[in-house]
Enzyme design. Structure first.
Site, PDB file in Angstrom:
ATOM      1  N   HIS A  62       0.848  -1.196   0.000  1.00  0.00           N
ATOM      2  CA  HIS A  62       0.000   0.000   0.000  1.00  0.00           C
ATOM      3  C   HIS A  62       0.880   1.241   0.000  1.00  0.00           C
ATOM      4  CE1 HIS A  62      -3.510  -2.261   1.829  1.00  0.00           C
ATOM      5  NE2 HIS A  62      -2.511  -3.014   2.243  1.00  0.00           N
ATOM      6  N   THR A  64       0.619   5.103   2.036  1.00  0.00           N
ATOM      7  CA  THR A  64      -0.156   5.651   3.152  1.00  0.00           C
ATOM      8  C   THR A  64      -1.174   6.685   2.655  1.00  0.00           C
ATOM      9  OG1 THR A  64       1.701   7.153   3.524  1.00  0.00           O
ATOM     10  CG2 THR A  64       1.521   5.235   4.983  1.00  0.00           C
ATOM     11  N   GLU A 127       2.511  -0.879   4.560  1.00  0.00           N
ATOM     12  CA  GLU A 127       2.203   0.502   4.170  1.00  0.00           C
ATOM     13  C   GLU A 127       3.521   1.215   3.833  1.00  0.00           C
ATOM     14  OE1 GLU A 127      -0.472   2.307   3.705  1.00  0.00           O
ATOM     15  OE2 GLU A 127      -2.105   1.149   4.608  1.00  0.00           O
ATOM     16  N   HIS A 169      -2.497  -3.070  -3.406  1.00  0.00           N
ATOM     17  CA  HIS A 169      -3.854  -2.931  -2.897  1.00  0.00           C
ATOM     18  C   HIS A 169      -4.842  -2.774  -4.058  1.00  0.00           C
ATOM     19  CE1 HIS A 169      -6.579  -0.929   0.392  1.00  0.00           C
ATOM     20  NE2 HIS A 169      -6.988  -2.124   0.052  1.00  0.00           N
ATOM     21  N   ASP A 179      -3.547   2.434  -4.840  1.00  0.00           N
ATOM     22  CA  ASP A 179      -2.199   2.282  -4.280  1.00  0.00           C
ATOM     23  C   ASP A 179      -1.631   0.885  -4.506  1.00  0.00           C
ATOM     24  OD1 ASP A 179      -4.256   1.492  -2.393  1.00  0.00           O
ATOM     25  OD2 ASP A 179      -2.741   1.416  -0.821  1.00  0.00           O
TER      26      ASP A 179
HETATM   27 ZN    ZN Z   1      -4.026   0.612   0.575  1.00  0.00          ZN
END
Ligand code: ZN
Length: 287
Positions: A62, A64, A127, A169, A179
């Protein structure tokens, strides 16, 4: 004299400021990091048990998507936000662990891959600190990517995660998420054995499949996307879901043009990935 006193100051001003990490909530019990390269632990209360004891065999990457790292970590580590991730990788390459790998972090939301819908139960969520599309979407610094690669390699070894199950993601939630996005250097990860990737086919003029098209070609495209893992039906109609799956595919595998239109380059790249997937699966079995 003036020059002499200015020179060190100007060099010093170029040195990156080390961002202080938010302090861990003292009421949260710390734990030992699973990865030896995680430099800090900031425990998050936002996690549960993996359903039916499912072991993680997928990594979801991902960004952030927030203006600063302090806000991002605060969101991931505060009770009531209902979001978390196992790891956060800072722009300077530092790695913070927030949830033990054995636990189910809350990073994927409504998602699907290869027929599985409880992605949080089968994955490790990472993340990567980047402001994202809503805040200017900067490039990912090299040292941050190096840290992501090293972290992923460790997880892949410890958890026997196959390379093709290192995903974005947007791959598992194409209707909702962008993302880590088209600037994320998946080819660099693949060069280090992280993630499945092929050189994208060149973009050439020619016929395309797009929103509204109904044809056998669309069905074949949908079948190919579904075979790769995307959660998509095979109606033969190029609907919004198909467009978003194609967009997600392009962000990851053909980032030179992300438009949700299945051109020749998109189709050829997808076929090459599927061919590579069968070869890769055989290699894993033979090992
Ligand atoms: Zn994400």
């Amino acid at each position: 004299m003036a020059l002499g006193s200015f020179a060190p100051a100007s060099i010093d001003s170029k040195r990156q400021r080390v961002i202080p990490l938010p302090r861990a909530n003292p009421s949260m019990k710390p734990f030992n990091p699973d990865s030896s390269i995680a430099s800090d632990v900031i425990p998050s209360p936002n996690y549960g048990d993996r359903n039916k004891g499912r072991l993680p065999d997928m990594i979801v990457l991902h960004y952030t998507g927030m203006p600063d790292v302090e806000g991002a970590i605060a969101q991931l580590c505060t009770a009531g936000t209902d979001v978390s991730a196992h790891y956060v990788v800072l722009e300077d390459g530092r790695i913070v662990q927030c949830v033990p790998e054995a636990k189910r972090a809350w990073h994927a939301g409504v998602a699907s891959w290869a027929g599985e819908e409880d992605i949080n139960s089968c994955s490790i969520g990472i993340e990567i600190v980047n402001r994202g599309h809503d805040w200017g979407y900067p490039e990912f610094p090299l040292r941050q990517i190096a840290a992501v690669i090293t972290l992923c390699r460790g997880i892949m070894l410890r958890r026997e995660v196959p390379s093709h199950r290192v995903l974005g993601h947007s791959d598992v939630a194409p209707l909702r998420k962008k993302d880590p996005g088209e600037k994320f250097p998946w080819h660099s990860l693949a060069n280090s054995g992280v993630g499945h990737w092929v050189q994208p086919a060149p973009i050439v003029p020619g016929e395309v499949l797009r929103l509204g098209t109904i044809s056998e070609g669309v069905r074949e495209l949908q079948q190919a996307l579904a075979r790769y893992g995307y959660g998509i039906g095979t109606s033969g109609k190029y609907d919004a879901t198909t467009r978003e799956a194609v967009t997600a595919f392009q962000r990851h595998f053909r980032p030179a043009r992300v438009d949700g239109i299945a051109d020749r380059s998109t189709l050829t790249t997808l076929q090459a990935l599927l061919a590579g997937l069968s070869a890769g699966a055989k290699a894993v079995v033979a090992r």
